[in-house]
Design an enzyme around this catalytic site. Sequence first.
Site, PDB file in Angstrom:
ATOM      1  N   ASP A   1       9.663 -16.287  10.964  1.00 18.14           N
ATOM      2  CA  ASP A   1       8.952 -15.111  11.454  1.00 18.14           C
ATOM      3  C   ASP A   1       9.200 -14.009  10.426  1.00 18.14           C
ATOM      4  O   ASP A   1      10.064 -14.150   9.548  1.00 18.14           O
ATOM      5  CB  ASP A   1       9.505 -14.737  12.832  1.00 18.14           C
ATOM      6  CG  ASP A   1       8.961 -13.409  13.331  1.00 18.14           C
ATOM      7  OD1 ASP A   1       7.735 -13.211  13.265  1.00 18.14           O
ATOM      8  OD2 ASP A   1       9.767 -12.576  13.779  1.00 18.14           O
TER       9      ASP A   1
ATOM     10  N   ASP B   1       8.845  -9.882  10.974  1.00 24.72           N
ATOM     11  CA  ASP B   1       9.486  -8.660  11.457  1.00 24.72           C
ATOM     12  C   ASP B   1      10.751  -8.981  12.236  1.00 24.72           C
ATOM     13  O   ASP B   1      10.737  -9.754  13.197  1.00 24.72           O
ATOM     14  CB  ASP B   1       8.519  -7.877  12.343  1.00 24.72           C
ATOM     15  CG  ASP B   1       7.329  -7.345  11.559  1.00 24.72           C
ATOM     16  OD1 ASP B   1       7.540  -6.482  10.687  1.00 24.72           O
ATOM     17  OD2 ASP B   1       6.199  -7.808  11.809  1.00 24.72           O
TER      18      ASP B   1
END
Length: 229
Positions: free
Chosen positions: A8, A10
């Site tokens: 991922d 953020d």
Amino acid sequence: MIQAVIFDMDGVLIDSEPMWHQAELEVFGSLGVTICPQRQQQTVGMTTKAVTAHWYQQSPWSSMSLDEAEQAVLQHVATQIKLRGVAKKGLLPLLNRLKQAAIPTGLATNSPGFLMDTTLEKLQIRHYFNTHCSVEMVQQGKPAPDIYLLAAENLGVAPQHCLVFEDSYTGLSAAKAAGMQVIALPAVHDWHLEKFDLAELKLRCLSEFDLNQLNSNPFTVAQFSAQPA
């Protein structure tokens, strides 16, 4: 056996969650929405479009379209990333070791492409990833599994052989729905939440991950250890 790793963005590659929180406070606050930290936690990991719709439903406004509000938040975050974005602890050593081990590596983010590009350029890490997947590339963002399935397809690896690093429950749910194994990196204040027990393992930071164990054996929780923060 784990054959590929997917990150991922953020909260995993970059400590951008405070930037998102501040952007939402400023943009939605200017539109008359009152956001407290507890309510803001409800939207962590969601797409910006979904977050905008969420706050509009809570407190409708008329001075700006939903698309304009969404873009205002995105531009605010992009500016902050350019000014003060830094890689999360342990990221660069892990990416280097994955590259040295020739393990296919992907990026799958609920953020739009321009923000993904902004982050990759700021951290100078684009070359570490064999595929870069942003939310516009799929019909549904996380918690739907679409973006993780796309990343696995691009890497040429079956979902069950992919290991995902996620910091949010939304992303964790997406990766599990895709049939992947997940290492969760919850924020300190989320560490003890039971919902993160869905992951195979929780770590405080990427530097706690031992790639040697991943290379030599099928991934199992017992191979790793992590103490609560």
